[in-house]
Design a protein around this motif. Structure first.
Motif, short mmCIF file in Angstrom:
data_model
loop_
_atom_site.label_atom_id
_atom_site.label_comp_id
_atom_site.label_asym_id
_atom_site.label_seq_id
_atom_site.Cartn_x
_atom_site.Cartn_y
_atom_site.Cartn_z
N TRP A 1 -7.74 -5.76 -5.96
CA TRP A 1 -7.33 -6.59 -6.53
C TRP A 1 -9.10 -6.38 -8.10
N PRO B 1 -11.82 -5.70 -9.87
CA PRO B 1 -13.36 -5.38 -9.48
C PRO B 1 -14.44 -6.13 -10.18
N TYR B 2 -15.19 -6.31 -8.97
CA TYR B 2 -16.98 -6.91 -9.25
C TYR B 2 -17.82 -6.19 -9.38
N ASP C 1 -18.51 -3.21 -7.39
CA ASP C 1 -17.28 -1.98 -7.97
C ASP C 1 -17.01 -1.29 -8.46
N TYR D 1 -7.65 -2.69 -11.59
CA TYR D 1 -7.90 -3.03 -10.13
C TYR D 1 -8.33 -2.62 -8.86
N LYS E 1 -10.75 -3.24 -2.67
CA LYS E 1 -11.35 -3.94 -2.15
C LYS E 1 -11.68 -3.76 -0.69
N SER E 2 -11.34 -3.79 0.47
CA SER E 2 -11.05 -3.49 1.83
C SER E 2 -10.06 -2.02 2.51
N ARG F 1 -10.20 0.74 -0.17
CA ARG F 1 -11.06 1.18 -0.78
C ARG F 1 -11.97 2.78 -0.04
N GLU G 1 -9.91 5.06 -2.44
CA GLU G 1 -10.38 4.67 -4.33
C GLU G 1 -9.72 6.00 -4.86
#
Length: 606
Positions: A174, A176-177, A180, A194, A197-198, A202, A205
């Motif tokens: 999803w 990035p925050y 991330d 995108y 996330k896990s 992740r 990546e």
């Protein structure tokens, strides 16, 4: 007589000098200004000139594909219509979001929620709705003049054919925050639109994200693109081939889900450490995240009492019960007190101090093979007491208990064993009691293990004392490289005992299936070894014990080693063993196993 007058010298007047001075200063100023623009500001002005009527649009790189060991796609790419918004622009024109929400027939707040997750890039387009219907997307595109900051485009988006069986293993992607952005920046990479996330998304990546492309387009008066004047094509991410067997993964998950089990299952190749299956139940559906999960939906999963986000295969553990007894045999052999000829008399339990540790029955005089077949607590309590705490601790550490394996997955827990540090924490001083050894020997007390650790111990036994580091990726095919990079097996543990001991231990585990506590696991035409386990606990106000089972097959040349854990599932033969049996049949006898999966009613208690 004429008078001749001499010429007089003109007087210098300030008014006469003022004009040329002012003119000179103006000319000097003009010269300096021209010099400033042509020399000092030259590069900046050239760049501005080039940008006039032109803009760059980033093009998302297709994320790398993920396949199982047989070439079955587990994570792919599909083109989807994505509605994006530029945060700084729509904040000035909030009516744009309101109009888009109306067209898409979704709550306006959902679009704002998705936008706020991308505040780290306020001047770049961020997705607010993925997989828009064609009719609505067309309507948005036709209304672009009245929707400042809004765009709609076709983007290569991640999809998962099976969003539940592989949720914990693959994870999801999803936007990035901030954390991330920091994490990926530390890789010296620019975060993509995108990111993982896990799970493997992740962990890998850097391999999967690819390199974004860009299009340079000329723009009209309203900054609308008129034509493409340059293009840098995006580079797709690397292709990952996993060690996972799709069939095994789905079989284990289906059996656990149909019976509403909480637990985990792990299958390994004992000769390489390749993970053939890694299952956790209950699970969640990663596809919920691909279109932007709402806060309400996320909190619903987070607050579920069964904790579907927890990866019970590697992140949660319990006392292994009788499946730990092979380790007690290893400790006894290393201490020099193990003997196949020694008999211990079982009168229904083992007395230690004022405590009487019950056995499953009154077994009489039993040797090692018979004791393992019948899971005699008396025998293994006696063996652990003779081996001593130091040898029990050393043996547990030697096969990987109380430590992380380093598997390429997120959230691995190290479990725990009773050691000096723990004893000092709880008792303020390092002191062991006789009951500690008895509990250790039968897999109870201050001892917890994950299904991955139990599968690793089983693989080590099947491989005569050599244990490989478990890993999930088999090979990586990077863009532009002719040959993929193969992940090489890595020895993680080695227990140096003679081959006679390993054969004795494996024969006894075969006896467990043939005439012991797991007779319901017999497979026609195949000998295989296993061990049942039932561990007491006080969780969930549940009276039923945890159900464990470990196994390897075939007996003469093990190609698969398995551990199954069912929280509060009762006896090991009742809940965990049927799953182990089904996985062995599916892996080694696929044609026979394909006829039908065992139903929940077929699990017989032994």
């Amino acid at each position: 007589m004429s008078v001749i007058h001499a010429p007089t010298q003109p007087r210098l007047d300030l008014r006469v000098l003022a004009f040329p001075i002012i003119l000179g200063l103006l000319l000097l100023g003009l010269f300096l200004r021209l010099w400033y623009f042509q020399v000092v500001k030259s590069e900046e002005l050239v760049e501005r000139a080039e940008q006039t009527g032109k803009t760059k649009i980033e093009r998302l790189a297709p994320r790398g594909l993920i396949y199982d060991r047989k070439g079955v796609m587990l994570a792919g790419i599909r083109s989807k219509l994505v509605v994006t918004a530029i945060s700084n622009e729509v904040k000035e024109h909030p009516e744009s979001i309101a109009r888009v929400a109306q067209i898409l027939k979704v709550p306006e707040q959902k679009l704002w929620d998705n936008l706020t997750k991308s505040t780290w890039r306020p001047n770049l387009p961020a997705p607010i709705f993925v997989d828009a219907p064609l009719q609505e997307a067309t309507k948005i595109a036709e209304s672009m003049d009245d929707l400042p900051g809004i765009d709609v485009s076709t983007q290569p988006m991640r999809f998962y054919p099976d969003g539940k069986s592989f949720a914990h293993l693959l994870g999801y992607v999803w936007v990035p925050y901030e954390d991330d952005v920091k994490r990926i920046s530390e890789m010296e990479r620019k975060p993509a639109q995108y990111v993982g996330k896990s799970g493997l998304e992740r962990i890998y990546e850097a391999e999967l994200m690819g390199t974004a492309g860009a299009e340079s387009v000329s723009t009209g008066g309203k900054k609308q693109a008129t034509k493409v004047i340059g293009r840098d094509a995006p580079v797709a991410g690397s292709k990952l081939t996993l060690t996972i067997d799709n069939d095994l993964q789905q079989i284990a998950f289906k059996m656990m889900s149909e019976r509403r089990f909480r637990g985990g299952a792990v299958a390994l190749d004992p000769k390489t450490g390749e993970v053939l299956a890694l299952v956790s139940a209950p699970s969640y559906d990663t596809r919920l995240f691909l279109n932007g999960i709402s806060q309400t939906e996320y909190q619903s999963i987070l607050n579920d009492a069964n904790k579907p986000f927890v990866n019970r295969a590697i992140s949660d553990g319990a006392a292994p019960g009788s499946t730990f007894k092979p380790l007690t045999a290893i400790a006894g052999a290393e201490a020099g007190v193990f003997s196949t000829n020694e008999y211990v008399v079982c009168r229904g339990g083992y007395k230690v101090g004022n405590r009487f540790v019950k056995c499953l029955g009154v077994h009489g005089a039993v040797n090692f093979k018979r004791a393992l077949e019948k899971s005699c607590n008396t025998y293994f309590a006696h063996l652990a007491s003779r081996a001593g705490m130091k040898h029990m601790q050393d043996a547990a550490t030697a096969v990987g208990f109380g430590q992380k394996s380093g598997i390429d997955a997120s959230g691995e827990w190290r479990g725990r064993i009773l050691d000096d540090q723990m004893v000092k924490l709880y008792r303020k001083r390092i002191v062991y009691y006789p009951g500690d050894l008895v509990n250790f020997g039968i897999g109870q007390g201050e001892l917890t293990a994950t299904p991955l650790q139990m599968a690793s111990m089983t693989a080590l036994i099947a491989n005569n004392g050599v244990g490989y580091k478990p890993h999930l990726v088999k090979r990586i095919q990077r863009p532009g490289e002719d040959k993929p990079t193969e992940v090489q097996p890595e020895i993680l543990h080695r227990v140096n005992l003679d081959i006679g001991f390993w054969n004795t231990l494996k024969d006894a585990m075969v006896g467990v299936v043939e005439q012991g506590t797991a007779q319901g696991g017999k497979i026609p035409g195949m000998l295989w070894g296993g061990k049942t386990g039932s561990a007491e606990h006080g969780r969930f106000n549940e009276k039923r014990s945890h159900s464990w089972f470990i196994g390897f097959a075939p007996a003469n040349d093990p190609k698969i080693a398995i551990a199954v854990f069912v929280d509060s599932g009762g006896h090991g033969s009742e809940s965990a063993m049927p799953i182990c049996k089904a996985l062995i049949e599916a892996y080694l006898q696929p044609r026979k196993a394909a006829s039908a999966l065992p139903s929940s009613s077929s699990a017989a208690r032994n």
